[in-house]
Design a protein around this motif. Structure first.
Motif, PDB file in Angstrom:
ATOM      1  N   THR A 107       0.763  -8.996  -6.991  1.00 57.67           N
ATOM      2  CA  THR A 107      -0.664  -8.702  -6.839  1.00 57.67           C
ATOM      3  C   THR A 107      -0.851  -7.394  -6.072  1.00 57.67           C
ATOM      4  OG1 THR A 107      -0.910  -9.776  -4.701  1.00 57.67           O
ATOM      5  CG2 THR A 107      -1.219 -11.173  -6.656  1.00 57.67           C
TER       6      THR A 107
ATOM      7  N   THR B 132      -2.496  -6.996  -3.267  1.00 53.58           N
ATOM      8  CA  THR B 132      -2.198  -7.186  -1.842  1.00 53.58           C
ATOM      9  C   THR B 132      -0.697  -7.219  -1.593  1.00 53.58           C
ATOM     10  OG1 THR B 132      -4.216  -8.456  -1.608  1.00 53.58           O
ATOM     11  CG2 THR B 132      -2.618  -8.666   0.167  1.00 53.58           C
ATOM     12  N   GLN B 133       0.024  -7.966  -2.412  1.00 51.40           N
ATOM     13  CA  GLN B 133       1.476  -8.035  -2.228  1.00 51.40           C
ATOM     14  C   GLN B 133       2.107  -6.656  -2.268  1.00 51.40           C
ATOM     15  OE1 GLN B 133       2.283 -10.774  -5.403  1.00 51.40           O
ATOM     16  NE2 GLN B 133       2.570 -12.517  -4.011  1.00 51.40           N
TER      17      GLN B 133
ATOM     18  N   GLN C 170      -2.916 -13.954   4.635  1.00 54.57           N
ATOM     19  CA  GLN C 170      -4.351 -13.988   4.841  1.00 54.57           C
ATOM     20  C   GLN C 170      -4.807 -12.817   5.707  1.00 54.57           C
ATOM     21  OE1 GLN C 170      -6.169 -16.014   3.122  1.00 54.57           O
ATOM     22  NE2 GLN C 170      -7.931 -14.879   3.937  1.00 54.57           N
TER      23      GLN C 170
ATOM     24  N   ALA D  75      -4.366  -9.564   3.872  1.00 49.30           N
ATOM     25  CA  ALA D  75      -5.395  -9.394   2.841  1.00 49.30           C
ATOM     26  C   ALA D  75      -6.700  -8.911   3.465  1.00 49.30           C
ATOM     27  CB  ALA D  75      -5.605 -10.698   2.087  1.00 49.30           C
TER      28      ALA D  75
ATOM     29  N   LYS E 207      -8.647  -5.407   2.749  1.00 52.51           N
ATOM     30  CA  LYS E 207     -10.052  -5.400   2.355  1.00 52.51           C
ATOM     31  C   LYS E 207     -10.842  -4.443   3.252  1.00 52.51           C
ATOM     32  CE  LYS E 207     -13.720  -8.701   1.253  1.00 52.51           C
ATOM     33  NZ  LYS E 207     -14.600  -8.790   2.433  1.00 52.51           N
TER      34      LYS E 207
ATOM     35  N   PRO F 276      -8.081  -7.528  -4.755  1.00 53.33           N
ATOM     36  CA  PRO F 276      -6.806  -7.752  -4.069  1.00 53.33           C
ATOM     37  C   PRO F 276      -5.900  -8.790  -4.733  1.00 53.33           C
ATOM     38  CG  PRO F 276      -8.658  -8.603  -2.782  1.00 53.33           C
ATOM     39  CD  PRO F 276      -9.236  -7.844  -3.908  1.00 53.33           C
ATOM     40  N   ASP F 277      -6.496  -9.687  -5.543  1.00 55.26           N
ATOM     41  CA  ASP F 277      -5.692 -10.778  -6.098  1.00 55.26           C
ATOM     42  C   ASP F 277      -5.178 -10.514  -7.507  1.00 55.26           C
ATOM     43  OD1 ASP F 277      -6.131 -12.214  -3.764  1.00 55.26           O
ATOM     44  OD2 ASP F 277      -8.113 -12.825  -4.507  1.00 55.26           O
TER      45      ASP F 277
END
Ligand SMILES: Nc1ncnc2c1ncn2[C@@H]1O[C@H](COP(=O)(O)OP(=O)(O)O)[C@@H](O)[C@H]1O
Ligand SMILES: [Mg+2]
Length: 512
Positions: free
Chosen positions: A101, A103-104, A122, A125, A129, A141-142
């Protein structure tokens, strides 16, 4: 360092020399970048821009020269040192992991640990953001990288650098992969970054972008720094002359013409790519006598597979290709050449030329087994030499020597050899695929006028290019390809960049 005022200077490179064997890629280059500015590095392909930035980022070690970052002299022996000093680099080819993803990818290698050493996704992320909101760098992000557009991927790369606290961002040819709309958004993003105190070093060879986005511009030619100028006070013409080393003309002269009958007809063509997906997916188009049909599109929308199918290098699954109404679908390349189709291929080194052959041999590559170059299996060297000599002269190939290996010529001269060979076969249809990629401005001028000359000789020309400016300057009609289909055809005189850009991004469905 008494001679430099480091209150505003954030990067100072002095006398950087970087050699690759005997090639001097950077020849005593000086570069001064001030905090909060957009500093463009302008130069033709191979000028040494990426090398200089790889030196700053610690990927290459210079043979000599000094680097100062925010006033400190730094030995940047690896990228971790550059990163710890606040430098981030977005390479020309992104370095993201497709099934991960957004974020990853951003946090990869800099994972935040929770209280028990557990990865706190969390928290990461949320940080991502916050950064993306701060700089108007919207991303989802996902989403997985493989599911988002190239423009979005680029934002992820920038976010990744910002997440590592970069305040000096190096962007290497960032707009090469973007549509005109995405380019505009991108320029706004750059402006946003500098308003908030970031410094941007922008590598590009596009003059218009420099005018739109940069404050200062350092011009590099053949490894040497030519000058650093204030962009506001410099015209595109002046930038181009410094880049090339002589004055250049931007304009392609072209008289209006009435095209004749269709030479090439493509009907409902379906062609699969190397992954067995439909790269060309029900595509139809016509190219008429005496016109240049430009095929516009973002890279990867089936252009490459289409050209390969048209030239007999890739199998057609269904649909048909007709030249002069004769069916040439799935014929071999030789048969297609014999149908008076010539090609300037996308990949000069792989498809266009045999680098180890001489220029003469390359010029007769498609005709060596024919008269007058050979009879009864014996080559007639004198005939070959005479013919090649004439073309070398006409096309002003440098050096004017048919016996040198083609691989030793500059990109522009290699392209001249291909053009000489192809157009002297007197084709009815010329397919030119990315004909100016990697060429300097002077050679581009030459290629453009050659294409227009073919059109004026009543040939049909199919021009496939990722450079929208080139398509708009040269074409009589413009077809836009998106996901393997033609999503619209417009007359070049009615075309505007916005509409084309929307079509290139899959919007707009008018058919003409
Ligand atoms: N790793 C390398 N090994 C050998 N030659 C290289 C390497 N990287 C770049 N070069 C050469 O150095 C010159 C400058 O290249 P580069 O910095 O990539 O130019 P630019 O980014 O301005 O197009 C070119 O002639 C290129 O072929
Ligand atoms: Mg480069």
């Amino acid at each position: 360092m008494a001679d430099v005022d480091f209150t505003h200077t954030t990067v100072e490179m002095r006398g950087i020399v970087k050699k690759f064997g005997s090639l001097v890629a950077n020849d005593h280059i000086d570069l001064t970048v001030h905090k909060g500015e957009v500093h463009a590095l302008l130069g033709e392909n191979g000028a040494g821009k990426t090398t200089l930035m790889n030196v700053l980022y610690g990927l290459y070690q210079p043979n000599s020269g000094e680097i100062f970052i925010k006033g400190d002299k730094v030995e940047v022996t690896n990228p971790n040192i550059a990163i710890s000093r606040g430098i981030g680099m977005v390479h020309q080819h992104f370095m993201l992991i497709p099934p991960f993803t957004v974020t990853q990818n951003i946090i990869l290698g800099k994972e935040t640990s929770g209280p028990f050493g557990v990865l706190d996704i969390q928290k990461a992320a949320e940080e991502v953001k916050a950064i993306s909101e701060q700089y108007d760098l919207y991303v989802d992000p996902d989403q997985k990288i493989e599911d988002i557009s190239v423009g979005m991927q680029q934002r992820v790369e920038i976010l990744k650098a910002l997440y590592r606290n970069a305040d000096i961002l190096i962007l290497d040819e960032p707009t090469a992969v973007l549509t005109p709309q995405e380019i505009r958004e991108f320029i706004t993003i750059i402006r946003n970054l500098t308003f908030q105190g970031k410094t941007v070093i922008l590598i590009t060879h596009k003059l218009r972008e420099i005018k739109q986005a940069a404050d200062y511009c350092t011009i590099i030619r053949r490894g040497k720094r030519i000058d650093t100028v204030e962009v506001e006070k410099t015209t595109e013409q002046e930038l181009a002359s410094m880049m090339v080393g002589r004055s250049v003309s931007f304009y392609v002269k072209k008289e209006a013409r009435i095209p004749g009958e269709a030479i090439l007809q493509v009907k409902d063509l379906v062609v699969r790519d190397n992954r067995n997906l439909k790269a060309v997916d029900g595509l139809s188009l016509e190219v008429r006598k005496g016109e240049i049909l430009g095929l516009a599109g973002v890279d990867g929308n089936g252009q490459k597979e289409l050209v390969e199918a048209l030239t007999g290098l890739r199998r057609v699954e269904s649909g048909g290709i007709f030249v002069h109404e004769r069916d040439v679908t799935n014929r071999d390349p030789r048969d297609i050449i014999d149908s008076k189709v010539c090609t300037i291929p996308e990949d000069r080194q792989k498809r266009g030329l045999v680098s180890d052959f001489t220029v003469e041999e390359n010029i007769i590559l498609e005709n060596f087994d024919r008269k007058p170059f050979s009879s009864r299996g014996v080559l007639n060297f004198q005939a070959i030499r005479d013919y090649a000599g004439k073309l070398i002269d006409t096309f002003q190939i440098s050096p004017p020597d048919g016996t040198v290996r083609a691989g030793t010529l500059s990109g522009g001269n290699q392209q001249k050899v291909i053009i000489a060979r192809e157009v002297s076969n007197d084709p009815d249809l010329l397919i030119a695929s990315q004909p100016t990629r990697g060429l300097d401005v002077g050679a581009i001028e030459y290629v453009h006028s050659s294409l227009v000359a073919q059109r004026d000789k009543d040939k049909a020309v199919l021009l496939v290019s990722l450079e929208l400016d080139e398509i708009m300057d040269l074409s009589d009609r413009i077809a836009v390809i998106y996901e393997g289909k033609i999503v619209g055809i417009v007359n070049a005189v009615d075309a505007d960049e916005n509409t084309l850009g929307l079509m290139m991004a899959g919007g707009g469905q008018e058919n003409g």
